[in-house]
Design an enzyme around this catalytic site. Sequence first.
Site, short mmCIF file in Angstrom:
data_model
loop_
_atom_site.label_atom_id
_atom_site.label_comp_id
_atom_site.label_asym_id
_atom_site.label_seq_id
_atom_site.Cartn_x
_atom_site.Cartn_y
_atom_site.Cartn_z
N ASP A 195 -4.79 -5.77 -12.69
CA ASP A 195 -4.27 -5.80 -11.46
C ASP A 195 -3.10 -6.33 -11.59
O ASP A 195 -2.66 -7.61 -12.28
CB ASP A 195 -5.20 -6.68 -10.59
CG ASP A 195 -4.63 -6.61 -9.24
OD1 ASP A 195 -3.30 -6.59 -8.89
OD2 ASP A 195 -5.60 -6.59 -8.34
N TYR A 220 3.46 -5.58 -1.29
CA TYR A 220 4.16 -6.30 -0.37
C TYR A 220 4.39 -7.72 -0.84
O TYR A 220 4.96 -8.82 -0.24
CB TYR A 220 3.38 -6.77 0.91
CG TYR A 220 1.91 -6.74 0.72
CD1 TYR A 220 1.44 -8.29 0.28
CD2 TYR A 220 0.83 -5.95 0.97
CE1 TYR A 220 0.11 -8.65 0.15
CE2 TYR A 220 -0.37 -6.42 0.62
CZ TYR A 220 -0.97 -7.56 0.30
OH TYR A 220 -2.17 -7.72 0.04
C1 LIG Z 1 -2.54 -9.78 -3.15
C2 LIG Z 1 -3.62 -9.55 -4.07
C3 LIG Z 1 -4.53 -8.22 -3.54
C4 LIG Z 1 -4.49 -7.90 -2.31
O1 LIG Z 1 -5.39 -6.68 -1.93
P1 LIG Z 1 -4.95 -6.02 -0.54
O2 LIG Z 1 -6.08 -4.86 -0.54
O3 LIG Z 1 -3.48 -5.62 -0.48
O4 LIG Z 1 -5.48 -6.69 0.58
C5 LIG Z 1 -5.51 -7.68 -4.57
N1 LIG Z 1 -5.83 -8.44 -5.78
C6 LIG Z 1 -4.78 -9.26 -6.05
C7 LIG Z 1 -4.85 -9.84 -7.46
C8 LIG Z 1 -3.94 -9.81 -5.32
O5 LIG Z 1 -3.08 -10.81 -5.65
#
Ligand SMILES: *Cc1c(COP(=O)(O)O)cnc(C)c1O
Length: 415
Positions: A195, A220
């Site tokens: 990720d 974002y």
């Molecule tokens: C910000 C973030 C997300 C966000 O997931 P959304 O599906 O956009 O809400 C997921 N994983 C990590 C590690 C993040 O920092």
Amino acid sequence: MNTRDHCLALDARDPLAPLRDQFVLPAGVIYLDGNSLGALPAAAPERIAQVVREEWGHDLIRSWNSAGWIHLPQRVGDKIARLIGARPGEVVAADSTSVNLYKVLNVALALAGGRRVIVSERSNFPTDLYIAEELLRARGGELLLLEHDQIGPRLRQGDVAVLMLTQVNYRTGRLLDMAALTAAAHANGTLTVWDLAHSAGALRVDLHAANADFAIGCGYKYLNGGPGAPAFVWVHPRHVDRLPQPLAGWMGHASGFHFAPGYAPAAGITRYLCGTPPVIGMAALECGVDTLLAAEPLGGIAALRAKSLALTDLFLRLVEQRCAGHSLVNITPTEHAHRGSQVCLTRAEGAYALVQALIARGVIGDFRAPDVLRFGFTPLYLRFVDVWNAVEHLHKVLASGEWKDARFNQRSAVT
Ligand SMILES: *Cc1c(COP(=O)(O)O)cnc(C)c1O
């Protein structure tokens, strides 16, 4: 030379300084939350208005072809690829990070033979853990949550299907060694899912050099794509055509507009699409990604990374000097090799209220439960003097006890 003058001098000779003009930043705000919601690119309002007025309002449905709406996931994906060490045609912008994680985790598990264990970090971002947990409940399997230094030994037991990690920890700012952990995983027959939510656009990510298997990331945060921007997904070419992903929508079909009743996945990363792309959000995301690509002639991600480290070094040093004796504890790794683009401090008492008091002064960071004050540093638009001013505000909030005011102690829904 005092430190403020020194900061001004650093800004005066910063080759990346002109990149700040790409953003709309409100007067009187020092924005230390670009790791959570990137600032507004100056080009975005006009571009979005154009999409709405001309492409939607005038050209209507013809725009799927004439404005290339249908290819936005690939077009924006190709731009993101340049930031993460992927090649053209390997990335699509689509859906949310959570949803993309669901897709790649399913495929990674299916490719793992009989193995049923996913390993992650206990302190990983909750949505990643929730997606994995529920997916394993449905398929059968176990999610093992470890500290980062326990991962290597656990992989050597030889039964781990997938190592699922976030490259930069959202709470501590720790940067993991993607190449080393991927090599350790592969040596033990384990696939990797990375990720990049807090690393894409913030530091050099090289998926091919690290030989990663799957990656997802957020639009974002450092990509400045706007609230709820589409996320992205990458799959190594050696895996991409092996299996379909489970959210088998028509946009991932080999020929969606034939409206055939049976599913046949498209070749390549296009199969990781599901439904219709959110065109307005995609347009905003493209503006955001363009703000990073604009750094390419100025040294690109390497130059941004150097500035980011200089900013976080300065912040840590100033906090140490100006806020000593106020029980702030730094939990961010001090070694550059282990640090992302944020600084996290903890305080046993008043962490939430301190962040609110800073926000009231125009210094926007955020609070992460239970006791973390988190400050993100976006080198595209932050100046060294902003760091100086932010720490002066922090010093004043602490020294005056201003944070104890009742209005700073009421929790909002979003922290
Ligand atoms: C910000 C973030 C997300 C966000 O997931 P959304 O599906 O956009 O809400 C997921 N994983 C990590 C590690 C993040 O920092």
